[in-house]
Design an enzyme around this catalytic site. Structure first.
Site, short mmCIF file in Angstrom:
data_model
loop_
_atom_site.label_atom_id
_atom_site.label_comp_id
_atom_site.label_asym_id
_atom_site.label_seq_id
_atom_site.Cartn_x
_atom_site.Cartn_y
_atom_site.Cartn_z
CG ASP A 19 -1.63 1.21 1.54
OD1 ASP A 19 -2.42 1.57 0.66
OD2 ASP A 19 -1.45 1.81 2.62
CG ASP A 213 -1.88 2.45 6.37
OD1 ASP A 213 -2.69 1.85 5.64
OD2 ASP A 213 -1.81 3.69 6.42
CG ASP A 217 -4.30 -1.15 3.68
OD1 ASP A 217 -4.73 -1.42 4.82
OD2 ASP A 217 -3.18 -0.64 3.48
#
Ligand code: ADP
Ligand code: MG
Length: 258
Positions: A19, A213, A217
């Site tokens: 990410d 994190d 996501d």
């Protein structure tokens, strides 16, 4: 890390997917430009944006509240809605405020001038009137380049998924040496991309790790063969997601062994 099976799978990893925000970047944004339309001062633009964003836990929102620099008078805020991958909607002093990216502006039918910048742009709208934009910059983590280079040198493919704009995502990928980058993805699109990568790798017998994190996501962390949760921002969601995937995969039998 929980469960030795994940350590074994790590050894078979052929693709590491990252990410962007808060993972390979610090996720600490700083306002670098405030561009209001005529008749509005930069301070007014920041104030509206900061109040509207004050209930969001996105790093972008935090930077706007920091720039405002004063305590937020929460009695002025009477509504708030997170519009994932787009921005936010809030009611401030009775005015309906939208703050977010070009995708949000397109969605609500507001005209804006496209900004050719590598910063993240937040457009601000009040009661259907465009108030201007704010440019926010994030910094790539100092050790991220080395880590990506190390993975690449071991023949492990590196991929980055981001909800951010094409210009920003591609600039970060270039700085880091990430081999592939997919930008402007909504959380659901991130899952679809990962599914595709998993499918390709399954045929070749390789495993896919995802590093995130937990902000926008968590579903991807859950879906990857190995979900690696970053320790700082949004870590609760990230850890919960990686745990849940563990439980689902490992099942009761192994759980009772722990
Ligand atoms: P990433 O995939 O890089 O971690 P996100 O999926 O969290 O990024 O967000 C994608 C994009 O959505 C951001 O780059 C931003 O343009 C917009 N966005 C998300 N949350 C907010 C917010 N609270 N305020 C303004 N814009 C936002
Ligand atoms: Mg993120």
């Amino acid at each position: 890390m929980k469960g030795s099976n994940y350590l074994e799978q790590l050894a078979e990893t052929k693709v590491v997917v990252f990410d962007k925000t808060g993972t390979v970047t610090h996720g600490v944004f700083e306002v670098v430009e405030t561009a209001p339309v005529e008749n509005i001062s930069p301070d007014e633009l920041i104030e509206v944006a900061a109040l509207a964003e004050s209930l969001s836990n996105h790093p972008i929102a935090k930077s706007l509240v920091d720039k405002y620099g004063k305590a937020v008078d929460t009695s002025r805020i009477s509504g708030f809605e997170d519009i994932t991958g787009h921005g936010i909607k809030a009611v401030v002093d009775g005015n309906e405020i939208y703050a977010g990216n070009t995708r949000l502006m397109d969605k609500i039918g507001i005209k804006y001038t496209d900004q050719k910048t590598v910063g993240t742009v937040v457009h601000v709208v009040s009661n259907g009137k465009y108030l201007g934009h704010i440019v926010i910059a994030d910094r790539v983590k100092e050790d991220a380049h080395e880590m990506i280079a190390e993975l690449n040198s071991r023949g492990i493919e590196t991929v980055m998924l981001t909800g951010d704009a094409k210009t920003v995502g591609e600039d970060v990928a270039r700085q880091l040496g990430v081999q592939k980058v997919y930008t402007e993805l909504l959380p659901g699109d991130k899952v679809d991309k990962l599914e595709q990568i998993l499918k390709d790798q399954k045929a070749k017998g390789g495993k896919v790790a995802f590093v995130g994190d937990g902000i926008n996501d968590a579903p991807v962390l859950t879906r990857a063969d190995i979900g690696i949760a970053m320790g700082a921002l949004g870590s609760d969601a990230a850890i919960e997601a990686s745990d849940r995937s563990e439980e689902r995969r490992v099942g009761k039998e192994c759980r009772s062994r722990w």
